[in-house]
Scaffold this motif. Structure first.
Motif, PDB file in Angstrom:
ATOM      1  N   SER A 101       0.847  -1.192   0.000  1.00  0.00           N
ATOM      2  CA  SER A 101       0.000   0.000   0.000  1.00  0.00           C
ATOM      3  C   SER A 101       0.880   1.239   0.000  1.00  0.00           C
ATOM      4  N   GLU A 102       0.344   2.323  -0.540  1.00  0.00           N
ATOM      5  CA  GLU A 102       1.069   3.579  -0.605  1.00  0.00           C
ATOM      6  C   GLU A 102       0.136   4.737  -0.249  1.00  0.00           C
ATOM      7  N   ILE A 103       0.690   5.731   0.427  1.00  0.00           N
ATOM      8  CA  ILE A 103      -0.004   6.981   0.731  1.00  0.00           C
ATOM      9  C   ILE A 103       0.889   8.115   0.257  1.00  0.00           C
ATOM     10  N   VAL A 104       0.287   9.165  -0.301  1.00  0.00           N
ATOM     11  CA  VAL A 104       1.071  10.348  -0.658  1.00  0.00           C
ATOM     12  C   VAL A 104       1.310  11.135   0.625  1.00  0.00           C
ATOM     13  N   GLY A 105       2.569  11.288   1.001  1.00  0.00           N
ATOM     14  CA  GLY A 105       2.895  11.794   2.329  1.00  0.00           C
ATOM     15  C   GLY A 105       3.045  13.292   2.453  1.00  0.00           C
ATOM     16  N   ASP A 106       3.189  14.024   1.331  1.00  0.00           N
ATOM     17  CA  ASP A 106       3.407  15.465   1.458  1.00  0.00           C
ATOM     18  C   ASP A 106       2.465  16.288   0.593  1.00  0.00           C
ATOM     19  N   LEU A 107       1.295  15.739   0.308  1.00  0.00           N
ATOM     20  CA  LEU A 107       0.245  16.486  -0.387  1.00  0.00           C
ATOM     21  C   LEU A 107      -0.691  17.075   0.664  1.00  0.00           C
ATOM     22  N   GLY A 108      -0.652  18.379   0.834  1.00  0.00           N
ATOM     23  CA  GLY A 108      -1.471  19.001   1.861  1.00  0.00           C
ATOM     24  C   GLY A 108      -1.070  20.435   2.102  1.00  0.00           C
ATOM     25  N   VAL A 109      -1.265  20.907   3.328  1.00  0.00           N
ATOM     26  CA  VAL A 109      -0.929  22.290   3.674  1.00  0.00           C
ATOM     27  C   VAL A 109      -0.208  22.315   5.014  1.00  0.00           C
ATOM     28  N   VAL A 110       0.656  23.317   5.176  1.00  0.00           N
ATOM     29  CA  VAL A 110       1.289  23.572   6.467  1.00  0.00           C
ATOM     30  C   VAL A 110       0.492  24.681   7.156  1.00  0.00           C
ATOM     31  N   GLU A 111      -0.002  24.383   8.357  1.00  0.00           N
ATOM     32  CA  GLU A 111      -0.802  25.351   9.099  1.00  0.00           C
ATOM     33  C   GLU A 111       0.090  26.436   9.705  1.00  0.00           C
ATOM     34  N   CYS A 112      -0.547  27.501  10.222  1.00  0.00           N
ATOM     35  CA  CYS A 112       0.211  28.627  10.757  1.00  0.00           C
ATOM     36  C   CYS A 112       1.034  28.245  11.988  1.00  0.00           C
ATOM     37  N   ASP A 113       0.663  27.149  12.665  1.00  0.00           N
ATOM     38  CA  ASP A 113       1.455  26.720  13.822  1.00  0.00           C
ATOM     39  C   ASP A 113       2.589  25.777  13.428  1.00  0.00           C
ATOM     40  N   GLY A 114       2.746  25.543  12.118  1.00  0.00           N
ATOM     41  CA  GLY A 114       3.811  24.683  11.628  1.00  0.00           C
ATOM     42  C   GLY A 114       3.423  23.233  11.447  1.00  0.00           C
ATOM     43  N   SER A 115       2.218  22.849  11.858  1.00  0.00           N
ATOM     44  CA  SER A 115       1.774  21.462  11.703  1.00  0.00           C
ATOM     45  C   SER A 115       1.356  21.203  10.255  1.00  0.00           C
ATOM     46  N   PHE A 116       1.383  19.939   9.885  1.00  0.00           N
ATOM     47  CA  PHE A 116       1.036  19.538   8.518  1.00  0.00           C
ATOM     48  C   PHE A 116      -0.324  18.855   8.499  1.00  0.00           C
ATOM     49  N   THR A 117      -1.163  19.250   7.555  1.00  0.00           N
ATOM     50  CA  THR A 117      -2.472  18.623   7.370  1.00  0.00           C
ATOM     51  C   THR A 117      -2.546  18.056   5.966  1.00  0.00           C
ATOM     52  N   THR A 118      -2.877  16.756   5.851  1.00  0.00           N
ATOM     53  CA  THR A 118      -2.971  16.146   4.530  1.00  0.00           C
ATOM     54  C   THR A 118      -4.119  16.770   3.746  1.00  0.00           C
ATOM     55  N   TRP A 119      -4.016  16.719   2.431  1.00  0.00           N
ATOM     56  CA  TRP A 119      -5.023  17.329   1.568  1.00  0.00           C
ATOM     57  C   TRP A 119      -6.387  16.701   1.789  1.00  0.00           C
ATOM     58  N   HIS A 120      -6.437  15.396   2.063  1.00  0.00           N
ATOM     59  CA  HIS A 120      -7.723  14.742   2.280  1.00  0.00           C
ATOM     60  C   HIS A 120      -8.394  15.241   3.555  1.00  0.00           C
ATOM     61  N   LYS A 121      -7.607  15.560   4.569  1.00  0.00           N
ATOM     62  CA  LYS A 121      -8.182  16.132   5.778  1.00  0.00           C
ATOM     63  C   LYS A 121      -8.688  17.549   5.520  1.00  0.00           C
ATOM     64  N   VAL A 122      -7.957  18.293   4.684  1.00  0.00           N
ATOM     65  CA  VAL A 122      -8.397  19.644   4.331  1.00  0.00           C
ATOM     66  C   VAL A 122      -9.746  19.590   3.624  1.00  0.00           C
ATOM     67  N   CYS A 123      -9.874  18.686   2.657  1.00  0.00           N
ATOM     68  CA  CYS A 123     -11.128  18.558   1.910  1.00  0.00           C
ATOM     69  C   CYS A 123     -12.263  18.099   2.816  1.00  0.00           C
ATOM     70  N   ALA A 124     -11.971  17.146   3.717  1.00  0.00           N
ATOM     71  CA  ALA A 124     -12.999  16.644   4.623  1.00  0.00           C
ATOM     72  C   ALA A 124     -13.476  17.748   5.558  1.00  0.00           C
ATOM     73  N   ALA A 125     -12.529  18.554   6.050  1.00  0.00           N
ATOM     74  CA  ALA A 125     -12.895  19.639   6.955  1.00  0.00           C
ATOM     75  C   ALA A 125     -13.751  20.670   6.246  1.00  0.00           C
TER      76      ALA A 125
END
Length: 236
Positions: A101-125
């Motif tokens: 299995s594979e997951i794309v590990g760096d597709l997403g956004v970096v939040e203002c606090d420096g944390s990383f959110t995956t693109w799928h979490k962004v879309c779900a939110a």
């Protein structure tokens, strides 16, 4: 071949291709061009180099498979190459693994606090109007039913496909824990996604050349990893 298994071994680089199939140097005088299919000796299938990284690999694999939309000389695609193992996942340099299995590990956004959110979490939110713990999209290899024994017997692992390789211990810890993965490379998700779109069975096998942690090239053992991978494919 076992169960009409005629593989196309897909490599990201000429380094990996010639490291696994050095005998091809006798009839391939220089680096093969991206997308150029090479017939392997002794009826062992075919090989191709498609480029490093998800974008170049995806583009060249799509072009290649579109050429054989009706019928091609191969029955399966086997992505082969090297990978880095995350520390603490029970793997050693030189191991040969099957990435299921594979997951794309760096597709997403970096939040203002420096944390990383995956693109799928962004879309779900955005869709739910609230934060979500939905995991990233998982791309899977084909079922092993009918696969040859040498492939079925390899240790199964979960992989993370990235555009930017891990270079620090903190990033390694974050990625391995956030995604619950064992190894890191740069093409697996693209290969699985495109092969499924073209309805061709696909697998991924890799030799562990280093630990994906603090970047120290003096500890890398690329030639050893490719030798281990070559031993597996020689048995085939």
């Amino acid at each position: 071949m076992e169960n009409d298994f005629v593989p196309l071994f897909a490599f990201a680089s000429n380094l990996e291709f010639f490291g696994v199939f050095p005998e091809c140097k006798s009839f391939v005088q220089s680096n093969i061009r991206l997308g150029e299919i090479v017939e392997l000796p002794e009826g062992r299938g075919f090989a191709v180099v498609l480029g490093v990284g998800m974008l170049e690999f995806a583009t060249n694999l799509s072009v290649l498979l579109s050429r054989f939309a009706a019928e091609g000389p191969f029955s399966h695609v086997v992505l082969a190459g090297i990978c880095g193992a995350y520390p603490g996942r029970g793997l050693n340099v030189g191991d040969v693994v099957r990435v299921d299995s594979e997951i794309v590990g760096d597709l997403g956004v970096v939040e203002c606090d420096g944390s990383f959110t995956t693109w799928h979490k962004v879309c779900a939110a955005s869709a739910n109007g609230a934060s979500s713990t939905e995991s990233a999209q998982v791309y899977e290899s084909s079922p092993l039913q009918g696969a040859p024994a040498w492939l079925s017997n390899l240790k199964p692992v979960a992989g993370l496909s990235v555009n930017c390789c891990t270079g620090t211990a903190s990033m390694a810890k974050e990625r391995s824990e956030n995604f619950n993965v064992d190894v890191e490379s740069m093409e697996g998700a693209a290969c699985f996604s495109i092969c499924h779109a073209f309805c061709i069975p696909c697998y991924e096998i890799r030799g562990v050349s280093n630990f994906a942690s603090t970047r120290d090239k003096s500890t890398w053992r690329i030639s050893d990893a490719l030798a281990s991978l070559r031993t597996v494919l020689t048995s085939f």
